[in-house]
Design a protein around this motif. Structure first.
Motif, PDB file in Angstrom:
ATOM      1  N   MET A 281       0.208  -4.155  -4.377  1.00 45.89           N
ATOM      2  CA  MET A 281       1.393  -3.702  -3.391  1.00 45.89           C
ATOM      3  C   MET A 281       1.911  -2.362  -3.962  1.00 45.89           C
ATOM      4  SD  MET A 281       1.853  -5.826  -1.013  1.00 45.89           S
ATOM      5  CE  MET A 281       3.469  -5.665  -0.518  1.00 45.89           C
ATOM      6  N   MET A 282       2.108  -2.192  -5.221  1.00 45.12           N
ATOM      7  CA  MET A 282       2.510  -1.029  -5.916  1.00 45.12           C
ATOM      8  C   MET A 282       1.826   0.322  -5.594  1.00 45.12           C
ATOM      9  SD  MET A 282       5.254  -0.124  -7.424  1.00 45.12           S
ATOM     10  CE  MET A 282       5.136   1.513  -6.320  1.00 45.12           C
ATOM     11  N   GLN A 283       0.334   0.070  -5.848  1.00 44.85           N
ATOM     12  CA  GLN A 283      -0.397   1.271  -5.568  1.00 44.85           C
ATOM     13  C   GLN A 283      -0.691   1.425  -4.157  1.00 44.85           C
ATOM     14  OE1 GLN A 283      -4.293   1.628  -7.496  1.00 44.85           O
ATOM     15  NE2 GLN A 283      -3.679   0.254  -9.052  1.00 44.85           N
ATOM     16  N   SER A 284      -0.439   0.574  -3.173  1.00 51.34           N
ATOM     17  CA  SER A 284      -0.623   0.750  -1.847  1.00 51.34           C
ATOM     18  C   SER A 284       0.539   1.539  -1.321  1.00 51.34           C
ATOM     19  CB  SER A 284      -0.897  -0.377  -1.306  1.00 51.34           C
ATOM     20  OG  SER A 284       0.124  -1.432  -1.515  1.00 51.34           O
ATOM     21  N   ALA A 285       1.792   1.021  -1.882  1.00 50.89           N
ATOM     22  CA  ALA A 285       3.121   2.040  -1.745  1.00 50.89           C
ATOM     23  C   ALA A 285       2.752   3.234  -2.175  1.00 50.89           C
ATOM     24  CB  ALA A 285       4.362   1.267  -2.439  1.00 50.89           C
ATOM     25  N   LEU A 286       2.190   3.647  -3.114  1.00 49.52           N
ATOM     26  CA  LEU A 286       1.900   5.186  -3.466  1.00 49.52           C
ATOM     27  C   LEU A 286       0.994   5.652  -2.538  1.00 49.52           C
ATOM     28  CD1 LEU A 286       1.851   4.539  -7.269  1.00 49.52           C
ATOM     29  CD2 LEU A 286       3.453   5.734  -6.233  1.00 49.52           C
ATOM     30  N   ARG A 287       0.037   5.054  -2.377  1.00 46.25           N
ATOM     31  CA  ARG A 287      -0.996   5.730  -1.230  1.00 46.25           C
ATOM     32  C   ARG A 287      -0.633   5.724   0.000  1.00 46.25           C
ATOM     33  NH1 ARG A 287      -3.555   8.051   1.125  1.00 46.25           N
ATOM     34  NH2 ARG A 287      -5.545   7.863   2.360  1.00 46.25           N
ATOM     35  N   VAL A 288       0.312   4.953   0.815  1.00 43.94           N
ATOM     36  CA  VAL A 288       0.739   5.458   1.836  1.00 43.94           C
ATOM     37  C   VAL A 288       1.858   6.448   2.073  1.00 43.94           C
ATOM     38  CG1 VAL A 288      -0.194   3.367   2.803  1.00 43.94           C
ATOM     39  CG2 VAL A 288       2.558   3.458   2.280  1.00 43.94           C
ATOM     40  N   SER A 289       2.394   6.561   0.886  1.00 43.56           N
ATOM     41  CA  SER A 289       3.525   7.808   0.491  1.00 43.56           C
ATOM     42  C   SER A 289       2.860   9.307   0.597  1.00 43.56           C
ATOM     43  CB  SER A 289       4.347   7.190  -0.540  1.00 43.56           C
ATOM     44  OG  SER A 289       4.964   6.236  -0.604  1.00 43.56           O
ATOM     45  N   TYR A 290       1.699   8.907  -0.013  1.00 46.99           N
ATOM     46  CA  TYR A 290       1.020  10.565  -0.295  1.00 46.99           C
ATOM     47  C   TYR A 290      -0.196  10.521   0.550  1.00 46.99           C
ATOM     48  CZ  TYR A 290       4.676  10.568  -3.909  1.00 46.99           C
ATOM     49  OH  TYR A 290       5.843  10.631  -4.586  1.00 46.99           O
ATOM     50  N   THR A 291      -0.074  10.896   1.546  1.00 41.01           N
ATOM     51  CA  THR A 291      -1.387  10.836   2.345  1.00 41.01           C
ATOM     52  C   THR A 291      -2.561  11.912   2.402  1.00 41.01           C
ATOM     53  OG1 THR A 291      -0.264  11.933   4.475  1.00 41.01           O
ATOM     54  CG2 THR A 291       0.023   9.550   4.340  1.00 41.01           C
ATOM     55  N   SER A 292      -1.989  13.016   1.853  1.00 38.51           N
ATOM     56  CA  SER A 292      -2.916  14.173   1.531  1.00 38.51           C
ATOM     57  C   SER A 292      -3.630  13.836   0.120  1.00 38.51           C
ATOM     58  CB  SER A 292      -2.365  15.415   1.593  1.00 38.51           C
ATOM     59  OG  SER A 292      -3.021  16.403   1.082  1.00 38.51           O
ATOM     60  N   PHE A 380       3.992  -9.083   4.577  1.00 40.42           N
ATOM     61  CA  PHE A 380       4.013  -7.600   4.732  1.00 40.42           C
ATOM     62  C   PHE A 380       3.105  -6.777   3.837  1.00 40.42           C
ATOM     63  CE2 PHE A 380       5.776  -3.834   2.278  1.00 40.42           C
ATOM     64  CZ  PHE A 380       6.215  -2.991   3.407  1.00 40.42           C
ATOM     65  N   VAL A 381       2.627  -5.997   4.373  1.00 45.76           N
ATOM     66  CA  VAL A 381       1.754  -4.906   3.795  1.00 45.76           C
ATOM     67  C   VAL A 381       1.722  -3.542   4.149  1.00 45.76           C
ATOM     68  CG1 VAL A 381      -0.203  -6.605   4.016  1.00 45.76           C
ATOM     69  CG2 VAL A 381       0.161  -4.987   5.697  1.00 45.76           C
ATOM     70  N   PHE A 382       1.718  -2.561   3.065  1.00 48.61           N
ATOM     71  CA  PHE A 382       2.059  -1.177   3.077  1.00 48.61           C
ATOM     72  C   PHE A 382       0.951  -0.576   4.024  1.00 48.61           C
ATOM     73  CE2 PHE A 382       4.341  -1.917  -0.634  1.00 48.61           C
ATOM     74  CZ  PHE A 382       5.526  -1.242  -0.286  1.00 48.61           C
ATOM     75  N   GLU A 383       1.435   0.291   5.330  1.00 53.24           N
ATOM     76  CA  GLU A 383       0.426   0.954   6.049  1.00 53.24           C
ATOM     77  C   GLU A 383       0.904   2.290   6.449  1.00 53.24           C
ATOM     78  OE1 GLU A 383       0.941  -1.339   9.933  1.00 53.24           O
ATOM     79  OE2 GLU A 383      -0.388  -3.189   8.919  1.00 53.24           O
ATOM     80  N   PHE A 384       0.153   2.985   7.164  1.00 55.63           N
ATOM     81  CA  PHE A 384       0.478   4.290   7.126  1.00 55.63           C
ATOM     82  C   PHE A 384       1.563   4.641   8.113  1.00 55.63           C
ATOM     83  CE2 PHE A 384      -3.525   4.454   5.347  1.00 55.63           C
ATOM     84  CZ  PHE A 384      -3.421   5.401   4.228  1.00 55.63           C
ATOM     85  N   ARG A 385       2.836   4.286   7.632  1.00 59.88           N
ATOM     86  CA  ARG A 385       4.056   4.739   8.691  1.00 59.88           C
ATOM     87  C   ARG A 385       4.638   5.938   8.357  1.00 59.88           C
ATOM     88  NH1 ARG A 385       4.706  -0.848   6.268  1.00 59.88           N
ATOM     89  NH2 ARG A 385       4.048  -2.334   8.039  1.00 59.88           N
TER      90      ARG A 385
END
Length: 475
Positions: A281-292, A380-385
């Motif tokens: 969850m923590m890493q996926s939060a970072l991943r979807v925050s920084y898309t480039s 809940f899952v982190f997605e590219f919002r």
């Protein structure tokens, strides 16, 4: 296969003392241009004087360059001899940090591969067996990296610079750029080689040692990347992947050994599954925050932490704090780009609010819920919002309801949603959004779900920013 049947392969001998790197580049100017990482490979190999060492370098490089699956599976040899020499009998040990051990592991008899001849490939019924592996329940899986190989090279270069204390010979100059720019891959390596200094001297004076040291660092970093950095996992050819943190294991004996995958270890207790979930969850939060991929510095920071001091952190209980290491990256980003930017405690950056602020808040809300009894947000899952929107609109539909002139840009009134719905979302009232987009909201950001729940008909919601009281300011 029909095209392969018409291919003719030529072996061309070039004159002695030909500059092979230059020849390599010239031959490709008449066709498709070489990728920068191909040129980099040839350049680094040219630093090695021994042909057998060049072959060893190439074998490791080629295995690491395939970002699909796990790097262990890209070392193919008879009876898995090379794979076991590097990664142990269970295929899951840290690769050695000694060039001599690699020379011993990938030598003479062990280099016999299980590759296929062209005459076999063109056969009508020829099939390549998928070597990815299985997870529990005999479910076949494949994995997809969150970055491509040129970017992985840049991450590894920064790991190398950190591990060996490389600095620029000009004290005021940076040895590596902050931005991860794949277009400047060759420039980045050239600067390290030509201008880098370590405790043992200038890198330019001993390029051979740099080539050996970097290729070892590349493999060890790739092993850590595969095991501890999230990826997308697809089961049984499903198009709907999920975030994954798994390690490669082996079952069977001798030549019948097969790979399978289980959760990476972050704790040695009954809380293993919960710990893995928290890390995902923590890493996926970072991943979807920084898309480039140019700004995925969180990957570099995690890889350096995993690699430092001969990977001491994966050899003791420090790995149990890996989720906190990732969380501290998020906390620093929120503090630097949000709290320190907003003045006088007014968090009103509007649509310019960094995505990490929303996603870290969602992580905090999810974590509180996960550790409680209700498990209200277990789905809940982190997605590219990627679109920041106002819950109470800036510009209400004409004549329908009152405009909010003061405070509309505050964080409490903002939400993050998928970009494909933002045009329909923008000017509606909160009540209309709640009813029209209820299917999207129920699967959306946790903050958005709470905002929807708090919405009351004919009443403007002006609550304080939801970050307050969640421990971010004092973190």
């Amino acid at each position: 296969m029909e095209k392969l049947a018409k291919i003719i392969v030529y072996r061309i001998e070039v004159p002695e003392n030909t500059d092979l790197n230059r020849y390599f580049e010239i031959m490709n100017t008449r066709g498709e241009q070489l990728e920068q990482h191909d040129i980099l490979k040839a350049t680094l190999m040219s630093y090695l004087s021994d042909d057998s060492e060049k072959g060893l370098f190439a074998k490791i490089w080629d295995a690491c360059s395939d970002m699909t699956g796990y790097v262990q599976m890209h070392f193919i040899s008879k009876n898995n001899a090379v794979r076991e020499a590097i990664f142990g009998s269970e295929w899951n040990s840290m690769p050695p940090n000694s060039w001599q051990e690699y020379k011993k592991a990938i030598s003479g008899t062990t280099q016999e591969t299980t590759g296929h001849k062209i005459c076999d490939l063109i056969e009508k019924n020829f099939k390549v067996e998928d070597d990815e592996g299985y997870v529990d329940g005999d479910v076949r899986v494949r994995f997809e990296s969150v970055i491509e190989f040129p970017y992985f090279l840049l991450h590894t270069l920064k790991v190398y610079v950190s591990l060996y204390g490389v600095t620029h010979e000009i004290a005021t100059s940076k040895i590596v750029d902050e931005l991860l720019d794949d277009k400047k891959l060759l420039d980045a390596f050239n600067r390290v080689v030509s201008c880098g200094i370590t405790d043992t001297g200038r890198i330019a004076d001993n390029k051979e040692d740099f080539a050996r040291g970097f290729i070892i660092c590349l493999l060890r970093t790739r092993y850590l990347f595969d095991k501890y950095i999230i990826k997308r996992e697809y089961a049984n050819d499903s198009a709907d992947g999920e975030w994954s943190l798994k390690s490669l294991y082996v079952s069977g004996q001798q030549s019948k050994k097969k790979a399978y995958y289980g959760n990476s270890e972050f704790t040695r207790s009954d809380e293993e599954e919960a710990s893995t979930k928290t890390n995902i969850m923590m890493q996926s939060a970072l991943r979807v925050s920084y898309t480039s991929p140019k700004v995925m510095h969180w990957i570099t920071k995690l890889l350096i932490w995993l690699s430092e001091a001969d990977c001491k952190n994966i050899k003791n209980d420090a790995i149990t704090k890996f989720d906190k290491v990732a969380e501290n990256i998020a906390i620093d980003a929120v503090r630097e780009n949000f709290f320190q930017v907003c003045s006088n405690g007014v968090y009103a950056m509007g649509v310019n609010t960094p995505h990490i602020v929303f996603n870290y808040l969602d992580y905090l809300l999810w974590n509180d819920d996960w550790n409680g009894k209700k498990k209200k947000y277990s789905d809940f899952v982190f997605e590219f919002r990627n679109s920041v929107e106002h819950w109470y609109p800036q510009n209400p539909s004409e004549g329908t309801f009152e405009q909010w002139k003061d405070g509309v840009d505050q964080f409490g009134n903002l939400c993050i949603i998928q970009r494909n719905v933002n045009s329909k979302f923008s000017n509606m009232s909160p009540e209309a959004k709640k009813s029209t987009f209820k299917d999207m909201i129920v699967k959306g950001s946790i903050k958005l779900r709470i905002m929807s729940e708090l919405t009351e008909k004919k009443r403007r919601q002006t609550s304080q920013p939801l970050l307050e009281g969640k421990g971010v300011q004092g973190a």
